[in-house]
Design a protein around this motif. Structure first.
Motif, PDB file in Angstrom:
ATOM      1  N   PHE A 226       0.871  -1.191   0.000  1.00 25.96           N
ATOM      2  CA  PHE A 226       0.000   0.000   0.000  1.00 25.96           C
ATOM      3  C   PHE A 226       0.896   1.226   0.000  1.00 25.96           C
ATOM      4  O   PHE A 226       1.936   1.242   0.666  1.00 25.96           O
ATOM      5  CB  PHE A 226      -0.898   0.003   1.256  1.00 25.96           C
ATOM      6  CG  PHE A 226      -1.772   1.218   1.367  1.00 25.96           C
ATOM      7  CD1 PHE A 226      -2.891   1.367   0.553  1.00 25.96           C
ATOM      8  CD2 PHE A 226      -1.469   2.233   2.264  1.00 25.96           C
ATOM      9  CE1 PHE A 226      -3.704   2.494   0.642  1.00 25.96           C
ATOM     10  CE2 PHE A 226      -2.274   3.363   2.363  1.00 25.96           C
ATOM     11  CZ  PHE A 226      -3.393   3.493   1.551  1.00 25.96           C
ATOM     12  N   ASP A 227       0.499   2.250  -0.755  1.00 28.45           N
ATOM     13  CA  ASP A 227       1.300   3.470  -0.764  1.00 28.45           C
ATOM     14  C   ASP A 227       0.409   4.668  -1.097  1.00 28.45           C
ATOM     15  O   ASP A 227      -0.653   4.517  -1.714  1.00 28.45           O
ATOM     16  CB  ASP A 227       2.434   3.361  -1.795  1.00 28.45           C
ATOM     17  CG  ASP A 227       3.518   4.400  -1.566  1.00 28.45           C
ATOM     18  OD1 ASP A 227       3.663   4.887  -0.424  1.00 28.45           O
ATOM     19  OD2 ASP A 227       4.239   4.731  -2.541  1.00 28.45           O
ATOM     20  N   VAL A 228       0.875   5.822  -0.672  1.00 25.41           N
ATOM     21  CA  VAL A 228       0.172   7.091  -0.942  1.00 25.41           C
ATOM     22  C   VAL A 228       1.216   8.138  -1.308  1.00 25.41           C
ATOM     23  O   VAL A 228       2.277   8.199  -0.687  1.00 25.41           O
ATOM     24  CB  VAL A 228      -0.594   7.581   0.320  1.00 25.41           C
ATOM     25  CG1 VAL A 228      -1.158   8.986   0.096  1.00 25.41           C
ATOM     26  CG2 VAL A 228      -1.703   6.610   0.699  1.00 25.41           C
ATOM     27  N   HIS A 229       0.947   8.923  -2.338  1.00 25.65           N
ATOM     28  CA  HIS A 229       1.749  10.124  -2.591  1.00 25.65           C
ATOM     29  C   HIS A 229       0.796  11.290  -2.815  1.00 25.65           C
ATOM     30  O   HIS A 229      -0.289  11.106  -3.377  1.00 25.65           O
ATOM     31  CB  HIS A 229       2.663   9.941  -3.814  1.00 25.65           C
ATOM     32  CG  HIS A 229       3.879   9.135  -3.494  1.00 25.65           C
ATOM     33  ND1 HIS A 229       5.115   9.696  -3.278  1.00 25.65           N
ATOM     34  CD2 HIS A 229       4.033   7.796  -3.332  1.00 25.65           C
ATOM     35  CE1 HIS A 229       5.993   8.731  -3.007  1.00 25.65           C
ATOM     36  NE2 HIS A 229       5.360   7.565  -3.037  1.00 25.65           N
ATOM     37  N   LYS A 230       1.219  12.466  -2.376  1.00 25.24           N
ATOM     38  CA  LYS A 230       0.319  13.610  -2.538  1.00 25.24           C
ATOM     39  C   LYS A 230       0.677  14.409  -3.788  1.00 25.24           C
ATOM     40  O   LYS A 230       1.803  14.335  -4.287  1.00 25.24           O
ATOM     41  CB  LYS A 230       0.321  14.476  -1.287  1.00 25.24           C
ATOM     42  CG  LYS A 230       1.584  15.230  -0.979  1.00 25.24           C
ATOM     43  CD  LYS A 230       1.356  16.046   0.290  1.00 25.24           C
ATOM     44  CE  LYS A 230       2.636  16.740   0.735  1.00 25.24           C
ATOM     45  NZ  LYS A 230       2.446  17.448   2.012  1.00 25.24           N
ATOM     46  N   MET A 260       3.668   1.569  -8.581  1.00 22.32           N
ATOM     47  CA  MET A 260       4.810   0.657  -8.636  1.00 22.32           C
ATOM     48  C   MET A 260       5.397   0.434  -7.244  1.00 22.32           C
ATOM     49  O   MET A 260       5.895  -0.653  -6.938  1.00 22.32           O
ATOM     50  CB  MET A 260       5.870   1.181  -9.604  1.00 22.32           C
ATOM     51  CG  MET A 260       6.784   0.072 -10.117  1.00 22.32           C
ATOM     52  SD  MET A 260       7.987   0.637 -11.323  1.00 22.32           S
ATOM     53  CE  MET A 260       7.020   0.710 -12.815  1.00 22.32           C
ATOM     54  N   HIS A 261       5.298   1.467  -6.400  1.00 24.06           N
ATOM     55  CA  HIS A 261       5.771   1.298  -5.019  1.00 24.06           C
ATOM     56  C   HIS A 261       4.933   0.254  -4.280  1.00 24.06           C
ATOM     57  O   HIS A 261       5.472  -0.575  -3.527  1.00 24.06           O
ATOM     58  CB  HIS A 261       5.716   2.632  -4.257  1.00 24.06           C
ATOM     59  CG  HIS A 261       6.682   3.650  -4.778  1.00 24.06           C
ATOM     60  ND1 HIS A 261       6.808   4.912  -4.239  1.00 24.06           N
ATOM     61  CD2 HIS A 261       7.579   3.592  -5.801  1.00 24.06           C
ATOM     62  CE1 HIS A 261       7.734   5.594  -4.912  1.00 24.06           C
ATOM     63  NE2 HIS A 261       8.203   4.811  -5.860  1.00 24.06           N
ATOM     64  N   ALA A 262       3.628   0.300  -4.476  1.00 28.12           N
ATOM     65  CA  ALA A 262       2.757  -0.669  -3.801  1.00 28.12           C
ATOM     66  C   ALA A 262       3.088  -2.095  -4.265  1.00 28.12           C
ATOM     67  O   ALA A 262       3.163  -3.026  -3.457  1.00 28.12           O
ATOM     68  CB  ALA A 262       1.290  -0.347  -4.073  1.00 28.12           C
TER      69      ALA A 262
HETATM   70 MG    MG Z   1       6.073   5.582  -2.167  1.00 31.96          MG
END
Ligand code: MG
Length: 376
Positions: A226-230, A260-262
């Motif tokens: 799981f990942d989040v970017h603002k 891709m990070h997730a």
């Molecule tokens: Mg990330």
């Protein structure tokens, strides 16, 4: 038919190493004899199990087979089996006699022996001999031995209880199994198909083979990420390695490819090997602006070096904008190229949160991923 089982564990041989009789040595976290007992316990058709032990090994046996009925064996194999027969409860009509050192016996094989007892007072599993046999004198081969009529004996060997009890009353002292005892008493013994996997643990190398049979090497791992970017000022975002025009960019130390990070974290997770932050600390300036395929390739490399291949990737991108659908095929293709996973095994999909929460307000993008790794 009321069937009892006797597990013969009275030997004291330490040839297999480990300083303990082999039936008490560890195999996948429990003693060999415990595996053998469990194989019979799992069958509803077996009413009682008696484990025949050496008197000196009572404590070992009680720890290895909690709740099992234990009885002391004798000087010879035949006398140990006779002690086991005597310990079966009244009403038992048939008995299966099994070597504790054969922990890989299958339920199918036990079933074939039981089925055979409907038609024969004695039933035993055996395998054909496929190797050429020689007669040898010391280190020298001196003649060919015919394989005709030769079979390799296994256990469990099944009998009508009354017949085998009578046979044991006059058993030859050197009988190495119960078929020998039965034949000496004139009892018919039918052969059923044995099983190569029903090996008898004899030497140290047999433990690894037994472990492989009981717990095949196929190892399936699932990982989630799981990942989040603002959002920040910009003219597009990178998702799954594909640049998508947008009225904002994603903020991050790398290229901020949240999807891709997730996926990368899902692979690290399946391997139980940490996460992107551990392998590529944001505190290290060298990763600034790094394309995220560097991370994904690293995770895939770890998977490969750990003996796994990726069999599927499923990623969900969560945002109101930009629209993902038109770019999904390109994303799948890019992920396939990086990971070496076929496009039919990769899914990229998207959802909104119905304008709720930070993704709903357009403050950023979140992504979730699940991956499956299979040992190769
Ligand atoms: Mg990330």
């Amino acid at each position: 038919m009321k069937i009892g089982a006797i597990i013969v564990a009275a030997g004291r041989g330490t040839r297999a190493g480990g300083g303990l009789p082999k039936q008490y040595r560890d195999l996948l976290g429990k003693p060999v004899v415990a595996h053998s007992v469990e194989r019979f316990r799992a069958l509803a058709s077996i009413s009682d199990i008696v484990v025949v032990v050496h008197p000196d090994d009572r404590a070992l046996a009680a720890a290895a087979c909690p709740g099992a009925r234990l009885t002391d064996g004798g000087e010879t194999r035949a006398s140990s089996v006779a002690a086991g027969l005597a310990a079966l409860p009244t009403g038992t009509t048939h008995v299966l006699i099994h070597d504790a050192a054969r922990p890989c016996v299958s339920q199918a094989l036990i079933g074939r022996v039981i089925d055979g007892l409907s038609n024969s007072p004695g039933v035993a599993p055996a395998l054909p001999v496929t190797d050429t046999l020689w007669r040898a004198e010391g280190e020298k081969a001196v003649a060919i031995q015919s394989r005709d009529g030769i079979a390799r004996a296994q256990t469990p060997q099944g009998f009508e209880l009354g017949s085998i009890l009578r046979a044991h009353a006059s058993a030859p002292l050197d009988a190495t199994d119960d078929v020998a005892v039965a034949l000496a008493a004139g009892i018919d013994v039918a052969i059923v198909r044995g099983d190569e996997q029903n090996l008898k643990i004899t030497g140290a190398q047999d433990f690894a083979r037994a472990a492989q049979i009981l717990e095949p090497a196929l190892d399936i791992r699932t990982g989630i990420g799981f990942d989040v970017h603002k959002f920040t000022k910009g003219d597009g975002v990178i998702l799954c390695g594909v640049k998508i025009p947008h009225n904002a960019a994603l903020l991050g130390h790398s290229d901020a490819d949240v999807a891709m990070h997730a996926i990368t974290d899902a692979i690290y997770g399946a391997l139980a090997m940490g996460d992107i932050g551990r392998h590529f600390p944001p505190s290290e300036p060298k990763w600034k602006g790094e394309p995220s395929d560097t991370f994904l390739r690293h995770a895939c490399g770890l998977a490969t070096s750990s003996g796994f291949r990726t069999t599927n990737i499923d990623c969900t991108i969560i945002c109101e904008q930009p629209k993902i659908g038109p770019h999904a095929d390109a994303m799948v293709a890019r992920l396939s190229e990086i990971t070496g996973t076929g496009i039919s095994r990769i899914s990229v999909k998207a959802t909104t949160t119905e304008t709720l929460g930070f993704t709903g307000r357009g403050e950023g993008i979140a992504a979730q991923a699940a991956v499956t790794l299979v040992s190769q």
